[in-house]
Write a protein that holds these residues in place. Structure first.
Motif, PDB file in Angstrom:
ATOM      1  N   ALA A   1       0.830  -1.207   0.000  1.00 49.29           N
ATOM      2  CA  ALA A   1       0.000   0.000   0.000  1.00 49.29           C
ATOM      3  C   ALA A   1       0.868   1.262   0.000  1.00 49.29           C
ATOM      4  CB  ALA A   1      -0.936  -0.005   1.209  1.00 49.29           C
ATOM      5  N   ILE A   2       1.933   1.242   0.748  1.00 51.31           N
ATOM      6  CA  ILE A   2       2.820   2.406   0.831  1.00 51.31           C
ATOM      7  C   ILE A   2       3.538   2.648  -0.488  1.00 51.31           C
ATOM      8  CG2 ILE A   2       4.975   3.216   1.898  1.00 51.31           C
ATOM      9  CD1 ILE A   2       3.942   1.902   4.523  1.00 51.31           C
ATOM     10  N   ASN A   3       3.916   1.579  -1.170  1.00 52.69           N
ATOM     11  CA  ASN A   3       4.744   1.707  -2.371  1.00 52.69           C
ATOM     12  C   ASN A   3       3.989   1.675  -3.693  1.00 52.69           C
ATOM     13  OD1 ASN A   3       7.460   1.872  -1.203  1.00 52.69           O
ATOM     14  ND2 ASN A   3       6.931  -0.125  -0.379  1.00 52.69           N
ATOM     15  N   PHE A   4       2.695   1.379  -3.678  1.00 49.82           N
ATOM     16  CA  PHE A   4       1.966   1.266  -4.937  1.00 49.82           C
ATOM     17  C   PHE A   4       1.960   2.620  -5.639  1.00 49.82           C
ATOM     18  CE2 PHE A   4      -1.574   0.370  -7.808  1.00 49.82           C
ATOM     19  CZ  PHE A   4      -1.163  -0.880  -8.267  1.00 49.82           C
ATOM     20  N   PRO A   5       2.258   2.648  -6.939  1.00 50.49           N
ATOM     21  CA  PRO A   5       2.456   3.928  -7.629  1.00 50.49           C
ATOM     22  C   PRO A   5       1.189   4.704  -7.970  1.00 50.49           C
ATOM     23  CG  PRO A   5       2.737   2.115  -9.168  1.00 50.49           C
ATOM     24  CD  PRO A   5       2.549   1.503  -7.805  1.00 50.49           C
ATOM     25  N   LEU A   6       0.022   4.121  -7.799  1.00 48.54           N
ATOM     26  CA  LEU A   6      -1.221   4.809  -8.150  1.00 48.54           C
ATOM     27  C   LEU A   6      -2.154   4.924  -6.967  1.00 48.54           C
ATOM     28  CD1 LEU A   6      -2.075   2.936 -11.487  1.00 48.54           C
ATOM     29  CD2 LEU A   6      -1.048   5.198 -11.274  1.00 48.54           C
ATOM     30  N   ASP A   7      -2.898   5.995  -6.949  1.00 47.59           N
ATOM     31  CA  ASP A   7      -3.975   6.157  -5.985  1.00 47.59           C
ATOM     32  C   ASP A   7      -5.193   5.435  -6.555  1.00 47.59           C
ATOM     33  OD1 ASP A   7      -6.500   8.007  -5.136  1.00 47.59           O
ATOM     34  OD2 ASP A   7      -4.920   8.021  -3.597  1.00 47.59           O
TER      35      ASP A   7
END
Length: 153
Positions: A89-95
């Motif tokens: 969740a912290i590193n995922f590149p998209l909202d």
């Protein structure tokens, strides 16, 4: 100090509800302290807050009827889910609000002949009938269901 902010489960109550509360609390605390997840998973931590947290978790499981071996594996499986999901969740590149537009942008790069299921799923996200967002509680509930199955055997 971060671990001291996480809910500590109580023994002798609904073990599943207690561990669910613990996991959601840990995930939320670790999202707040984004730097802490990697440290918790990469060091031996025998500070008072961690000792209390782990012992209470084991006590909740043992009191519910799990063996010590099952309780050990259970809290490690739960923590692996918490830490892994939190890091992702912290590193995922998209909202999540960007998922539909990203799916629309990348759909032409996903050939229907070789990846029909991924195309269909992407279409659901584009249409708004599926968010595509990862769901922490879905995996958590699968783990808790599996643990409950151990008690009925």
């Amino acid at each position: 100090m971060v671990v001291a902010e996480i809910y500590v489960p109580r023994a002798g109550t609904d073990w599943r509800a207690e561990l669910r509360h613990r996991a959601i609390s840990a995930h939320e605390v670790l999202l707040t302290h984004r730097w802490a997840t990697g440290l918790l998973g990469s060091r031996v931590n025998v500070g008072p807050a961690m000792l209390r947290y782990v012992d209470a978790t084991l006590g909740c499981l043992i009191t519910a009827g799990f063996t010590y071996e099952q309780a050990d594996r259970a809290w490690n499986a739960l923590d692996s889910h918490i830490y892994g999901f939190t890091i992702q969740a912290i590193n995922f590149p998209l909202d999540p609000a960007e998922f539909a537009s990203a799916a629309e942008q990348f759909l032409p790069l996903v050939p229907a002949e070789t990846h029909p299921h991924l195309r269909t799923l992407s279409g659901l996200v584009i249409a708004g009938s599926h968010s595509g967002a990862a769901d922490f509680t879905f995996g958590l509930d699968l783990l808790l269901d599996g643990l409950a199955g151990l008690l009925t055997r």
